[in-house]
Design an enzyme around this catalytic site. Structure first.
Site, PDB file in Angstrom:
ATOM      1  N   LYS A 193       0.845  -1.209   0.000  1.00 59.25           N
ATOM      2  CA  LYS A 193       0.000   0.000   0.000  1.00 59.25           C
ATOM      3  C   LYS A 193       0.884   1.265   0.000  1.00 59.25           C
ATOM      4  O   LYS A 193       2.103   1.171   0.038  1.00 59.25           O
ATOM      5  CB  LYS A 193      -0.962  -0.032   1.188  1.00 59.25           C
ATOM      6  CG  LYS A 193      -1.790  -1.326   1.280  1.00 59.25           C
ATOM      7  CD  LYS A 193      -2.864  -1.426   0.206  1.00 59.25           C
ATOM      8  CE  LYS A 193      -3.459  -2.818   0.023  1.00 59.25           C
ATOM      9  NZ  LYS A 193      -4.319  -3.325   1.063  1.00 59.25           N
TER      10      LYS A 193
HETATM   11  C1  PLP Z   1      -5.230  -4.431   1.592  1.00 58.47           C
HETATM   12  C2  PLP Z   1      -6.710  -4.381   1.586  1.00 58.47           C
HETATM   13  C3  PLP Z   1      -7.484  -4.779   2.680  1.00 58.47           C
HETATM   14  C4  PLP Z   1      -6.910  -5.447   3.890  1.00 58.47           C
HETATM   15  O1  PLP Z   1      -5.858  -4.817   4.446  1.00 58.47           O
HETATM   16  P1  PLP Z   1      -4.785  -5.649   5.327  1.00 58.47           P
HETATM   17  O2  PLP Z   1      -3.991  -4.560   5.937  1.00 58.47           O
HETATM   18  O3  PLP Z   1      -4.021  -6.502   4.373  1.00 58.47           O
HETATM   19  O4  PLP Z   1      -5.540  -6.440   6.322  1.00 58.47           O
HETATM   20  C5  PLP Z   1      -8.852  -4.611   2.614  1.00 58.47           C
HETATM   21  N1  PLP Z   1      -9.451  -4.118   1.536  1.00 58.47           N
HETATM   22  C6  PLP Z   1      -8.749  -3.767   0.432  1.00 58.47           C
HETATM   23  C7  PLP Z   1      -9.472  -3.220  -0.744  1.00 58.47           C
HETATM   24  C8  PLP Z   1      -7.361  -3.907   0.423  1.00 58.47           C
HETATM   25  O5  PLP Z   1      -6.674  -3.602  -0.666  1.00 58.47           O
END
Ligand code: PLP
Length: 399
Positions: A193
């Site tokens: 991210k």
């Molecule tokens: C990454 C992501 C999540 C979950 O996040 P984590 O930190 O991996 O638990 C949820 N929704 C979307 C759309 C994501 O890209």
């Protein structure tokens, strides 16, 4: 002696689709916390919360251990439970649906718009029943949903609006930061991210009464946290709610604080790479990037193309992977997974726009440390593939 100039060294030529950027400031920030008194439940938590809230224009922020925990906290904060339905798009990561299920609620899918692959407000309205409690908009790839339309539906039917903005910190919708568009906005700090804490997540909100509820939820449902107990010199605490251990550590928050300083640079680089892809791919027939609406500022967590015009997505994916390019497919739609088919009764074909998109999409590499040379390599490899497939240059486009 430690070599400090190889922090972002990648052991092979493989270009991943996403990757963290870590520098010496990040490392030093973490070391500083390791030498301090607080590894968790200390001062870095609220500092990090304030930094993200300030940046995103939110009044309040609650840091938790992952984006998934943040989604869960949001669903919990809104009291969603058994017999409640929550509407979400099929093109998202499974965690969006799972968070509803954790609280006993029922995920209800609504198809996406063909140009952006974002939840289609017209489809949302069709799925509303007297059990519907909330809508989750997923800012897929970093493009904000049509929040004016979603907000209007939420108000018309008395529903909450949650933004799964795990892809979209830094995105703007009609000049507004994503945190101002929904009742609760969820972020993830997973390494792919925009900024990372290793694992981590956050809920942003301007609704005061939900904040304490989420703070207790992340800490076993306890009504005072450890630092308050220390200052009160008191052994006393009460469990007043359901809770989990969803705390984010000070170690992670220090990393997050250091990363936040670089977010504008990270975003600028992502947008620059996206611009390079846009300009070059325009010339290749059959490769169609997702539409970007004129009233948004895209955050480009992902750069998604659709492979059309007789080109094979499967072959192109394989060709790129064999060339050491870490393309990916985001996402296998929720209703294609056996678990949701079994528990919710969905099947492939139920959401035609998502089903068609899933056959065509590929996420190209995009991350702040990606070099111009790597972008060129990706583009050259795509060009080569389309040529071997008898692909044509799109000569209706001249620039
Ligand atoms: C990454 C992501 C999540 C979950 O996040 P984590 O930190 O991996 O638990 C949820 N929704 C979307 C759309 C994501 O890209």
């Amino acid at each position: 002696m430690q070599e400090t100039n190889v922090i972002n060294f990648r052991p092979d030529a493989f270009i991943p689709y996403g990757r963290q950027s870590i520098d010496e400031n990040d490392i030093n920030a973490v070391i500083e916390v390791l030498q301090s008194n607080w590894l968790t439940s200390g001062p870095k938590i609220s500092e990090f919360e304030a930094a993200v809230a300030d940046y995103a224009g939110a009044q309040e922020a609650v840091a938790v251990s992952s984006g998934t925990a943040a989604l869960h906290a949001a669903i919990y904060a809104l009291n969603i439970s058994v017999n409640d339905e929550v509407i979400l798009p099929p093109i998202t990561f499974a965690a969006t649906a799972n968070a509803i299920i954790y609280q006993g609620g029922t995920p209800v899918l609504a198809d996406v718009s063909p140009d952006t692959l974002l939840i289609d407000p017209a489809q949302v309205e069709k799925r509303i029943t007297d059990k519907t409690k909330a809508i989750i908009g997923v800012d897929y790839s970093g493009h904000p949903c049509d929040y004016d339309a979603l907000r209007a539906i939420a108000e018309k039917y008395g529903l909450y609006l949650i933004a799964d903005s795990c892809h979209a910190i830094g995105a703007l919708y009609k000049d507004q930061h994503i945190s101002r568009l929904a009742d609760l906005t969820v972020l993830s700090f997973h390494p792919v991210k925009h900024i990372t804490t290793g694992e981590g997540g956050m809920v942003l909100t301007n609704i005061d009464r939900l904040v304490e509820r989420m703070r207790r939820f992340r800490n076993h449902g306890i009504d005072v946290d450890a630092s308050q107990r220390q200052t009160n010199g008191s052994w006393h605490y009460q469990i007043t709610d359901t809770g989990f251990n969803y705390r984010l550590t000070d170690i992670q928050c220090a990393l997050g604080l250091s990363q936040m300083k670089k977010l504008p640079v990270f975003l600028a680089r992502r947008r620059q790479i996206a611009g390079q892809y846009d300009r070059s791919l325009l010339r290749i027939k059959g490769i169609v990037p997702l539409t970007v609406k004129s009233d948004v500022r895209h955050a480009y967590h992902l750069y998604v193309i659709r492979v059309q015009n007789g080109l094979s997505r499967r072959q192109m994916f394989q060709h790129l992977r064999e060339a050491g390019i870490g393309v990916n497919v985001h996402y296998i739609p929720i209703h294609h997974h056996p678990y949701y088919q079994k528990t919710l009764g969905y099947q492939k074909g139920d959401f035609p726009v998502a089903d068609t998109a899933y056959e065509e999409i590929i996420s190209l590499p995009i991350f702040p440390d990606m070099t111009d040379g790597e972008v060129e390599t990706v583009l050259k490899t795509i060009n080569m593939f389309t040529r071997t497939q008898g692909g044509e240059i799109n000569d209706t486009v001249r620039q």
